[in-house]
Design a protein around this motif. Sequence first.
Motif, mmCIF file in Angstrom:
data_model
loop_
_atom_site.group_PDB
_atom_site.id
_atom_site.type_symbol
_atom_site.label_atom_id
_atom_site.label_comp_id
_atom_site.label_asym_id
_atom_site.label_seq_id
_atom_site.Cartn_x
_atom_site.Cartn_y
_atom_site.Cartn_z
ATOM 1 N N LYS A 230 8.017 -0.810 -2.579
ATOM 2 C CA LYS A 230 9.428 -0.979 -2.911
ATOM 3 C C LYS A 230 9.888 -2.392 -2.570
ATOM 4 O O LYS A 230 9.384 -3.033 -1.650
ATOM 5 N N ARG A 231 10.855 -2.829 -3.320
ATOM 6 C CA ARG A 231 11.413 -4.157 -3.076
ATOM 7 C C ARG A 231 12.209 -4.171 -1.770
ATOM 8 O O ARG A 231 12.768 -3.153 -1.357
ATOM 9 N N PHE A 232 12.227 -5.316 -1.116
ATOM 10 C CA PHE A 232 12.973 -5.486 0.125
ATOM 11 C C PHE A 232 13.764 -6.782 0.041
ATOM 12 O O PHE A 232 13.502 -7.631 -0.824
ATOM 13 N N LYS A 233 14.733 -6.921 0.912
ATOM 14 C CA LYS A 233 15.575 -8.117 0.898
ATOM 15 C C LYS A 233 14.722 -9.354 1.146
ATOM 16 O O LYS A 233 13.986 -9.423 2.121
ATOM 17 N N GLY A 234 14.798 -10.301 0.239
ATOM 18 C CA GLY A 234 14.045 -11.544 0.389
ATOM 19 C C GLY A 234 12.679 -11.530 -0.267
ATOM 20 O O GLY A 234 11.975 -12.547 -0.252
ATOM 21 N N CYS A 235 12.286 -10.394 -0.889
ATOM 22 C CA CYS A 235 10.976 -10.366 -1.531
ATOM 23 C C CYS A 235 11.008 -11.266 -2.777
ATOM 24 O O CYS A 235 12.040 -11.418 -3.416
ATOM 25 N N LYS A 236 9.869 -11.864 -3.071
ATOM 26 C CA LYS A 236 9.796 -12.845 -4.150
ATOM 27 C C LYS A 236 8.864 -12.376 -5.265
ATOM 28 O O LYS A 236 7.987 -11.546 -5.033
ATOM 29 N N ASP A 237 9.056 -12.958 -6.455
ATOM 30 C CA ASP A 237 8.261 -12.562 -7.614
ATOM 31 C C ASP A 237 7.409 -13.675 -8.212
ATOM 32 O O ASP A 237 6.472 -13.388 -8.949
ATOM 33 N N ASP A 238 7.736 -14.913 -7.931
ATOM 34 C CA ASP A 238 7.035 -16.019 -8.589
ATOM 35 C C ASP A 238 6.342 -16.885 -7.550
ATOM 36 O O ASP A 238 6.980 -17.662 -6.841
ATOM 37 N N ALA A 239 5.030 -16.754 -7.476
ATOM 38 C CA ALA A 239 4.255 -17.457 -6.440
ATOM 39 C C ALA A 239 3.405 -18.584 -7.003
ATOM 40 O O ALA A 239 2.518 -19.095 -6.319
ATOM 41 N N ARG A 240 3.663 -19.008 -8.237
ATOM 42 C CA ARG A 240 2.768 -19.959 -8.882
ATOM 43 C C ARG A 240 2.657 -21.299 -8.157
ATOM 44 O O ARG A 240 1.594 -21.899 -8.118
ATOM 45 N N LYS A 241 3.755 -21.760 -7.574
ATOM 46 C CA LYS A 241 3.717 -23.058 -6.890
ATOM 47 C C LYS A 241 4.134 -22.920 -5.429
ATOM 48 O O LYS A 241 4.636 -23.860 -4.826
ATOM 49 N N SER A 242 3.901 -21.751 -4.878
ATOM 50 C CA SER A 242 4.384 -21.468 -3.532
ATOM 51 C C SER A 242 3.264 -21.475 -2.506
ATOM 52 O O SER A 242 2.124 -21.117 -2.797
ATOM 53 N N THR A 243 3.622 -21.871 -1.290
ATOM 54 C CA THR A 243 2.698 -21.784 -0.153
ATOM 55 C C THR A 243 3.226 -20.788 0.879
ATOM 56 O O THR A 243 2.771 -20.762 2.012
ATOM 57 N N ASP A 244 4.192 -19.963 0.463
ATOM 58 C CA ASP A 244 4.771 -18.956 1.357
ATOM 59 C C ASP A 244 3.732 -17.909 1.736
ATOM 60 O O ASP A 244 2.729 -17.721 1.045
ATOM 61 N N SER A 245 4.008 -17.193 2.792
ATOM 62 C CA SER A 245 3.130 -16.109 3.229
ATOM 63 C C SER A 245 3.046 -15.038 2.151
ATOM 64 O O SER A 245 4.065 -14.685 1.526
ATOM 65 N N PRO A 246 1.848 -14.514 1.909
ATOM 66 C CA PRO A 246 1.705 -13.424 0.929
ATOM 67 C C PRO A 246 2.623 -12.233 1.211
ATOM 68 O O PRO A 246 2.978 -11.490 0.300
#
Length: 322
Positions: A230-246
């Motif tokens: 389920k989605r949660f507050k702050g969850c992301k959908d576009d990781a193509r150019k991201s270095t954020d935590s999985p």
Amino acid sequence: MRGRNLVAVIGVLAIAAAAIVIAGPAGARSTSAKSCGTVTLNEQAWAGSTANTYVAKAVLEKMGCKVKITQIAEIPVYQALADGKTDVLLEDWNHVDQYKQFINKQHTAVLEGTNGVSGHIGWYIPDYLMKQYPAFKTWKGLKGKESLFKSATSGSQGSFLGGDPSYVQKDQQLIKALGLNFKFESVGAEPAQVARWSQLVKQHKPVIFYWYTPQYLNVQYHLVEVQLPKRFKGCKDDARKSTDSPKLYACAYGSDTLKKVLSAKFAKSGSPAVAVLKRWSWTNNDQNAVAKWISGDHMKPDKAAQKWISAHQGTVNKWLGK
């Protein structure tokens, strides 16, 4: 002599009047075409976008507009809008970073409402596989069963067929965050994707892949979605150019009403096409129907557009403001 001159004059005036009457509508068309000018629509690399583009093209051409079509990928198209290389994007899948840069900061593009289509990305499998493995209803059921999806190129891991690199996606991050033993294998844009997974479906083999709705093939191939967390507050959908935590991507993709984007220059141009495109909106079923005619039945795009318009003149009239 004078009488013949009078008759001749009357004749000349009659011909001139007739010429004016005949030229009138053509003149009006010429003025309309001039005021509308050239409109450049951008067609994306999936069937639904082709359907959008050619129906809009047909409507604008009937108004007297000259229509050109570009084929620029999802992210580069924003720079193309800024550079004046294209005017209209009829289906955007919520590119938030591009909104910030080109709409909010540079003011080179503007959002012009939705196109009426509700879009959703997810992980899909054929229904025969779901019937055989009911646990695949959710991602948790995939754990320990990944080897079912092995391919000639995935080694000991299961193969996950990803989308084109230009598409909104986060599947590599999802796979890692959920601890699934899949090898992410990108197979290219929609035609290449379809060729790959449809071959496996026709052979009744296991396959799992990045896919979306609306898409007319979902019904034809009996595709079903695997439920992601389920989605949660702050969850992301576009990781193509991201270095954020999985972990920030460990949620289902969101659902969006897809948006229309115009270049700021075109939006301010005064072209009557702008108002029509602002009103332009249709449904998932409309798009799927035209997409099937073009991609499934191999109908020429212009012909498919005319077929739809002939059956939906009321909708077209609303776009035209009638």
